[in-house]
Write an enzyme that holds these catalytic residues in place. Structure first.
Site, PDB file in Angstrom:
ATOM      1  N   GLN A  13       0.891  -1.222  -0.130  1.00 46.15           N
ATOM      2  CA  GLN A  13       0.005  -0.055  -0.066  1.00 46.15           C
ATOM      3  C   GLN A  13       0.767   1.275   0.059  1.00 46.15           C
ATOM      4  O   GLN A  13       1.189   1.618   1.066  1.00 46.15           O
ATOM      5  CB  GLN A  13      -0.878  -0.170   1.085  1.00 46.15           C
ATOM      6  CG  GLN A  13      -1.993   0.962   1.137  1.00 46.15           C
ATOM      7  CD  GLN A  13      -2.950   0.921   2.230  1.00 46.15           C
ATOM      8  OE1 GLN A  13      -3.246  -0.157   2.859  1.00 46.15           O
ATOM      9  NE2 GLN A  13      -3.802   2.035   2.370  1.00 46.15           N
ATOM     10  N   PHE A  14       1.090   1.777  -1.128  1.00 42.61           N
ATOM     11  CA  PHE A  14       2.123   2.955  -1.378  1.00 42.61           C
ATOM     12  C   PHE A  14       1.666   4.203  -0.619  1.00 42.61           C
ATOM     13  O   PHE A  14       2.226   4.926  -0.377  1.00 42.61           O
ATOM     14  CB  PHE A  14       2.698   3.048  -2.754  1.00 42.61           C
ATOM     15  CG  PHE A  14       1.490   3.596  -3.715  1.00 42.61           C
ATOM     16  CD1 PHE A  14       1.544   4.958  -3.919  1.00 42.61           C
ATOM     17  CD2 PHE A  14       0.494   2.761  -4.234  1.00 42.61           C
ATOM     18  CE1 PHE A  14       0.501   5.483  -4.525  1.00 42.61           C
ATOM     19  CE2 PHE A  14      -0.570   3.464  -4.895  1.00 42.61           C
ATOM     20  CZ  PHE A  14      -0.389   4.814  -5.187  1.00 42.61           C
ATOM     21  N   THR A  15       0.303   4.154  -0.773  1.00 43.83           N
ATOM     22  CA  THR A  15      -0.270   5.228  -0.239  1.00 43.83           C
ATOM     23  C   THR A  15      -0.166   5.507   1.273  1.00 43.83           C
ATOM     24  O   THR A  15      -0.317   6.936   1.701  1.00 43.83           O
ATOM     25  CB  THR A  15      -2.026   5.293  -0.330  1.00 43.83           C
ATOM     26  OG1 THR A  15      -2.309   4.089   0.479  1.00 43.83           O
ATOM     27  CG2 THR A  15      -2.303   5.151  -1.846  1.00 43.83           C
TER      28      THR A  15
END
Length: 165
Positions: A79-81
Site C-alpha cells: 500500500q504505497f499510499t
C-alpha cells in the site's frame, strides 16, 4: 519501510471480484516501500511484524504474545499510499513512495522474509499494484504504525525536526 498492523479476527483481499487471500485470527499488514529502503529495512520490518506482542496471555497479562505465539496468520498487502504527503493542498503527493519496479522487489523481499520467519502457509499476500478490496474484522481495535527507516533518512528526519523546533 512503513507498515500499519491491524490485529484482526479475519481479513481478506479480493481483486476483480475474485478472492485472492484470506486469513483468520492474526495480523493484517499494510506495507509501503520508501526511497532509500534496502533489504535491511525489509528484513527488520518483517521481524517486527512477527515479534510484536499484540495479544494478552492466558492469565490476562497485557501485550504478552506475538502472532507466532498464538499460531495466528499474517496477510500482507502492499500500500504505497501510506507514504503520501498531505501537507500542501488537498491532493496527496506520493513522491515519498518508491517507484513500482524497485518497490515490488523490496516488497516481495519483505513478504518472503515474513514467510521465512514463520510458517509459510500462515502468511498470505495481496496482489502488488492491483486495485484490491481489503476486508477485515478488527480485533480490539488494535492498529499500530511501525517502520524500519534507513539510518541516513533517520538522521535527515531528526535534523528537520530540530530546524522546525
Amino acid at each position: 519501510m512503513k507498515a500499519i498492523l491491524q490485529r484482526v479476527l479475519s481479513a481478506s483481499v479480493t481483486v476483480d471480484n475474485q478472492l485472492v487471500s484470506s486469513i483468520g485470527q492474526g495480523i493484517l499488514v499494510l506495507a509501503a516501500v520508501a526511497p532509500g529502503d534496502t533489504a535491511k529495512e525489509a528484513e527488520a520490518l518483517a521481524s517486527k511484524v512477527l515479534k510484536l506482542k499484540l495479544w494478552d496471555d492466558e492469565s490476562g497479562g497485557r501485550w504478552k504474545k506475538s502472532v507466532q505465539d498464538i499460531g495466528g496468520e499474517v496477510l500482507c498487502v502492499s500500500q504505497f499510499t501510506l507514504l503520501a504527503s498531505t501537507k500542501k493542498g488537498s491532493k496527496p503527493d506520493f513522491h515519498g513512495a518508491l517507484g513500482s519496479d524497485e518497490a515490488k522487489t523490496l516488497y516481495d523481499m519483505f513478504y518472503k522474509k515474513v514467510q521465512e520467519g514463520y510458517t509459510p502457509e500462515k502468511v498470505k499476500n495481496g496482489v502488488f499494484q492491483a486495485m484490491m478490496q481489503v476486508a477485515l474484522v478488527n480485533d480490539g481495535p488494535v492498529t499500530l504504525e511501525v517502520s524500519a527507516t534507513p539510518v541516513a533518512q533517520q538522521q535527515q528526519q531528526q535534523q528537520k525536526k530540530k530546524e522546525e523546533d
